[in-house]
Design an enzyme around this catalytic site. Structure first.
Site, short mmCIF file in Angstrom:
data_model
loop_
_atom_site.label_atom_id
_atom_site.label_comp_id
_atom_site.label_asym_id
_atom_site.label_seq_id
_atom_site.Cartn_x
_atom_site.Cartn_y
_atom_site.Cartn_z
N PRO A 46 21.18 -21.07 20.43
CA PRO A 46 21.27 -20.49 21.77
C PRO A 46 20.31 -21.09 22.79
CG PRO A 46 20.11 -19.00 20.30
CD PRO A 46 20.60 -20.14 19.45
N MET A 100 30.72 -16.32 29.12
CA MET A 100 31.22 -16.89 30.38
C MET A 100 31.80 -15.80 31.28
SD MET A 100 33.06 -20.31 28.86
CE MET A 100 33.75 -19.56 27.41
N LYS A 151 29.27 -29.72 31.14
CA LYS A 151 29.69 -29.39 32.51
C LYS A 151 28.51 -29.44 33.48
CE LYS A 151 33.75 -26.54 32.14
NZ LYS A 151 33.72 -25.47 31.15
N GLY A 202 24.88 -23.20 20.95
CA GLY A 202 25.26 -22.09 20.06
C GLY A 202 25.91 -22.58 18.79
N ASP A 203 27.06 -22.01 18.49
CA ASP A 203 27.87 -22.47 17.36
C ASP A 203 29.02 -23.31 17.91
OD1 ASP A 203 28.69 -21.90 14.33
OD2 ASP A 203 30.48 -21.94 15.58
N ASP A 205 26.18 -31.30 25.00
CA ASP A 205 26.45 -30.37 26.09
C ASP A 205 25.20 -30.23 26.95
OD1 ASP A 205 28.92 -29.74 25.15
OD2 ASP A 205 28.42 -27.72 24.48
N THR A 227 25.07 -18.52 17.33
CA THR A 227 25.81 -18.34 18.58
C THR A 227 25.03 -17.45 19.56
OG1 THR A 227 27.99 -17.86 19.48
CG2 THR A 227 27.18 -16.33 17.82
N ALA A 228 25.31 -17.63 20.86
CA ALA A 228 24.55 -16.93 21.90
C ALA A 228 24.55 -15.41 21.70
CB ALA A 228 25.11 -17.27 23.27
N1 SAH Z 1 29.33 -22.29 21.68
C1 SAH Z 1 28.44 -21.44 22.44
C2 SAH Z 1 29.14 -20.78 23.62
C3 SAH Z 1 29.70 -21.74 24.64
S1 SAH Z 1 30.34 -20.93 26.03
C4 SAH Z 1 27.82 -20.40 21.52
O1 SAH Z 1 28.22 -20.26 20.38
O2 SAH Z 1 26.90 -19.70 21.97
C5 SAH Z 1 28.94 -20.90 27.11
C6 SAH Z 1 28.51 -19.46 27.35
O3 SAH Z 1 27.67 -19.01 26.29
C7 SAH Z 1 27.69 -19.23 28.60
O4 SAH Z 1 28.51 -19.11 29.74
C8 SAH Z 1 27.02 -17.92 28.27
O5 SAH Z 1 27.93 -16.86 28.43
C9 SAH Z 1 26.76 -18.07 26.79
N2 SAH Z 1 25.39 -18.53 26.47
C10 SAH Z 1 25.03 -19.72 25.96
N3 SAH Z 1 23.70 -19.77 25.74
C11 SAH Z 1 23.20 -18.57 26.13
C12 SAH Z 1 21.90 -17.98 26.15
N4 SAH Z 1 20.83 -18.63 25.71
N5 SAH Z 1 21.77 -16.72 26.60
C13 SAH Z 1 22.84 -16.02 27.04
N6 SAH Z 1 24.10 -16.51 27.05
C14 SAH Z 1 24.28 -17.76 26.60
#
Ligand code: SAH
Length: 262
Positions: A11, A171, A55, A87-88, A34, A116-117
């Protein structure tokens, strides 16, 4: 022919990377990453060419077909190719499109999971998403609809969220007003407990607790970091105590104002 590793970076905090991910990064020839991947994680790939494709990295095209083509071409030239995702990699990360492109081209690949987040945010809140007696189901969802016209999941995210004991919405912060309207229409109460967690696991982390109907207003208080919305009764105590604090503060500042007016 090389191999492509689809690797989860976690995260945000660099020490939430898995050992397996760290070992692969150390061997990497090229890393496509990313935005939001911590510089300390990228630094592990000391012998690799580092290519930002997220992005939020504006340097080069982020078109998914472009990324797929790059992965295939890199695997034809290098032994260890890493596609590093926040994240994942399998969670809202378009990993399947990359896997499909790799397998269509006969390229070997391996997925390395990450935190994951949603789980980073659960830790940040110190709230179990599956608290016993309160929640036995968690939904990970997003209200964001991709450009794909054939997407047959367009309509049902709000019902899934309303049916779950706990929901984590990726998101979602940017569309808070539509999100609240869709969830109210799906049956959630205006005072359903909610939280916004920004930059989970990082020093800049922020947590805001509120009722569902206050989400649009509270979302405006967050900064530029990535954020998740969490919903469910596992947050009820935290939301109620945040409301008590804010009422006390308001009462205190009202009292101070009227005192100074006198
Ligand atoms: N693959 C990633 C998610 C990708 S989508 C995962 O597993 O976490 C990207 C979204 O993840 C962001 O718009 C937000 O909603 C969330 N996100 C990613 N990192 C974050 C963080 N440190 N804290 C809170 N939300 C997060």
């Amino acid at each position: 022919m090389g191999k492509v590793y689809l690797v989860g970076a976690g995260p945000g905090a660099p020490d939430l990377l898995t050992l397996r991910a760290a070992r692969i990064l150390e061997r990497a020839d090229v890393v496509f990453h990313d935005a939001l991947v911590h510089p300390e994680v990228l630094a592990l790939a000391s012998r690799a060419r580092i290519v930002p494709v997220g992005k939020r990295c504006s340097q080069i095209s982020t078109d998914q077909r472009f990324i797929n083509r790059n992965l295939v071409e890199a695997a034809q030239r290098h032994e260890v190719v890493v596609r590093l995702k926040g994240g994942d990699p399998m969670m809202f990360g378009r990993a399947q499109e990359e896997i499909d492109a790799l397998s269509a081209n006969g390229i070997e690949y391996e997925v390395v999971p990450g935190v994951t987040a949603a789980l980073g945010a659960s830790a940040e809140l110190s709230v179990s998403l599956t608290r016993r007696g309160v929640s036995r189901s968690v939904v990970f969802a997003t209200p964001r609809i991709g450009k794909d016209q054939n997407d047959d999941t367009r309509g049902n995210w709000a019902q899934a969220v309303a049916a779950a004991d706990t929901a984590v919405l990726y998101m979602s912060r940017g569309e808070a007003p539509q999100l609240v309207a869709a969830l109210r229409a799906a049956g959630l109460a205006a005072d359903h407990p909610a939280a916004i967690v920004e930059s989970a696991s990082l020093p800049a982390a922020r947590r805001l607790h509120c009722r569902l109907d206050a989400l649009p207003e509270r979302a405006g208080e967050t900064g530029p970091g990535p954020a998740l919305v969490i919903l469910g009764n596992v947050l009820r105590e935290a939301v109620e105590s945040a409301e008590r604090v804010s009422t006390t503060c308001n009462t205190a500042s009202d009292a101070a104002q009227s005192a100074s007016a006198r």
